[in-house]
Design an enzyme around this catalytic site. Structure first.
Site: not given
Ligand code: NAD
Ligand code: DAU
Length: 366
Positions: A131-133, A157, A161
């Protein structure tokens, strides 16, 4: 035929990736390892399982012996490691699962890969999805993150990561394990678990529930449609350089407040145009003649809330011709339409075993 291990394939990005991959490479052998935590939704990939395009294994990445047995059974060529605890808010309340899955789980996969590939790394790749975080936050005038930006994680988180990225790097540098890392910005699209900003807000607007904005809503995220992330992973897996990192982003920055207002306006417009929607969502404010924007509430900020993320994707764009195909306007309309069409999917989640956290958040923010 490539033998792929996909971890976390029942989650948001993993399941979109499996839809993408099985369509494009139907003859690959794909094993999905997922422990179906609260965010793992098996119905996301049921058609692929039923058509035998993938084989699903319910198991924990932290269980190294289990992972090794899977390797012995299937002799994987490539690993795409999505499995993680992914929600920042949850990491603030209970970090231990993040340490276990994101750090120890990644370690378990790395050490099993090293042992099972036995230094025969030809054609092998361990692709770590990150992730970019990990880079922390930007101010308004800072240039976007590049692959050489310093790591400065602020949430638990992001710290977990970052640690997993460091382990992946060290396995490459120390043992020569063929790894690549991609660090992506915020994804959105179908099957995103409704604790994340976009699906949560879409559902709350439809249901006439309050729209909790953390702080003053000025925080900025750089959004990428999930299918474009899948394209980037495909490019990196097939032509990325071993040992390298690639940043992936949508070049699509917007503040949270602007985004939520946009969602309100788009959904209210759809409600105005479509009587059937008014019948299905009688609690929506537009149905009652008001604007959904009036549901916006400014609530206590997230501790350590990163102000701004932005990615400079020059490396993947120039080396691999990557270009996001779906701009934000198009992607957000697709996404709203998907949640409208798939009401059963999100209702099952909201009413099911996963709902406790969402309800608690909602009550706290009322
Ligand atoms: P998600 O929470 O929707 O999915 C996570 C999946 O991993 C689920 O199916 C869960 O059951 C499985 N999992 C969790 N713990 C596990 C374990 N111990 N063993 C096996 N499976 C397990 O997450 P997502 O948003 O799909 O993110 C997927 C990946 O991409 C993550 O590594 C996250 O850090 C990365 N990522 C997400 C975003 C985003 O915006 N969602 C952006 C950048 C990177
Ligand atoms: O940048 C990549 C990341 O983006 C991934 O690595 C993470 O897995 C993914 O969850 C996401 O993280 P964020 O914290 O940016 O996403 P989230 O959807 O939780 O929140 C997006 C923005 O909105 C953040 O600034 C917090 C804000 N927010 C979120 C929620 C859930 C609110 O203001 N109200 C809310 O109820």
């Amino acid at each position: 035929m490539t033998k792929l291990l996909v971890t976390g394939g029942a989650g948001f990005i993993g399941s979109n990736f499996l839809h993408y991959w099985t369509k494009k490479y139907p003859s690959d052998q794909i094993i999905v390892l997922d422990s179906l935590t609260y965010s793992g939704v098996i119905s996301n990939i049921l058609p692929q399982i039923e058509k035998k395009l993938i084989h699903f294994v319910n198991g924990d990445i932290c269980d190294k012996n289990f992972v090794k047995d899977l390797f012995k059974q299937y002799c994987f060529d490539k690993i795409i490691h999505f499995a993680a605890e992914s929600h920042v808010d949850r990491s603030i309340h209970s970090p231990s699962k993040f340490i276990e899955t994101n750090i120890l789980g990644t370690y378990s996969l790395l050490s099993a890969s090293l042992e099972m590939w036995e230094n025969n790394f030809k054609g092998k790749v361990f692709h770590h999805i990150s992730t970019d975080e990990v880079y922390g936050e930007l101010n308004d005038n800072d240039p976007p993150f590049t692959e050489i930006s310093a790591y400065a994680p602020n949430s638990l988180y992001a710290a977990s990561k970052s640690s997993s990225d460091m382990l992946v790097r060290a396995y490459n540098k120390t043992y020569g394990l063929p790894t690549v890392i991609s660090n992506c910005s915020n994804n959105y699209g179908p099957y995103q678990f409704p604790e994340k900003l976009i699906p949560l807000m879409i559902i709350n607007i439809l249901e006439g529930n309050v729209l909790p904005i953390y702080g003053n809503g000025s925080n900025i995220r750089d959004w990428l449609y999930v299918n474009d992330h899948c394209t980037a992973i495909d490019l990196i897996l097939n032509s990325g350089k071993i040992g390298e990192t690639y940043n992936v982003g949508g070049m699509s920055e917007i503040t949270n407040l602007e985004l939520v207002i946009d969602l309100c306006r788009k959904i209210d417009f759809k409600i105005d145009k479509n009587d059937e929607l008014s019948k299905r969502f009688p609690n929506n404010l537009r149905v009652k003649g008001k604007s959904s924007e009036t549901l916006i509430r400014y609530v206590t900020d997230r501790p350590g809330h990163d102000y701004r993320y932005a990615i400079n994707p020059k490396k993947i764009c120039t080396e691999m011709n990557f270009k996001p195909a779906i701009n934000f306007e198009k992607g957000i309309n697709f996404t709203i339409d998907w949640y409208l069409k798939n009401e059963k999917w999100w209702r099952a989640i909201m009413n099911g075993k996963h709902s406790d956290w969402i309800k608690k958040q909602y009550n706290e923010n009322r």
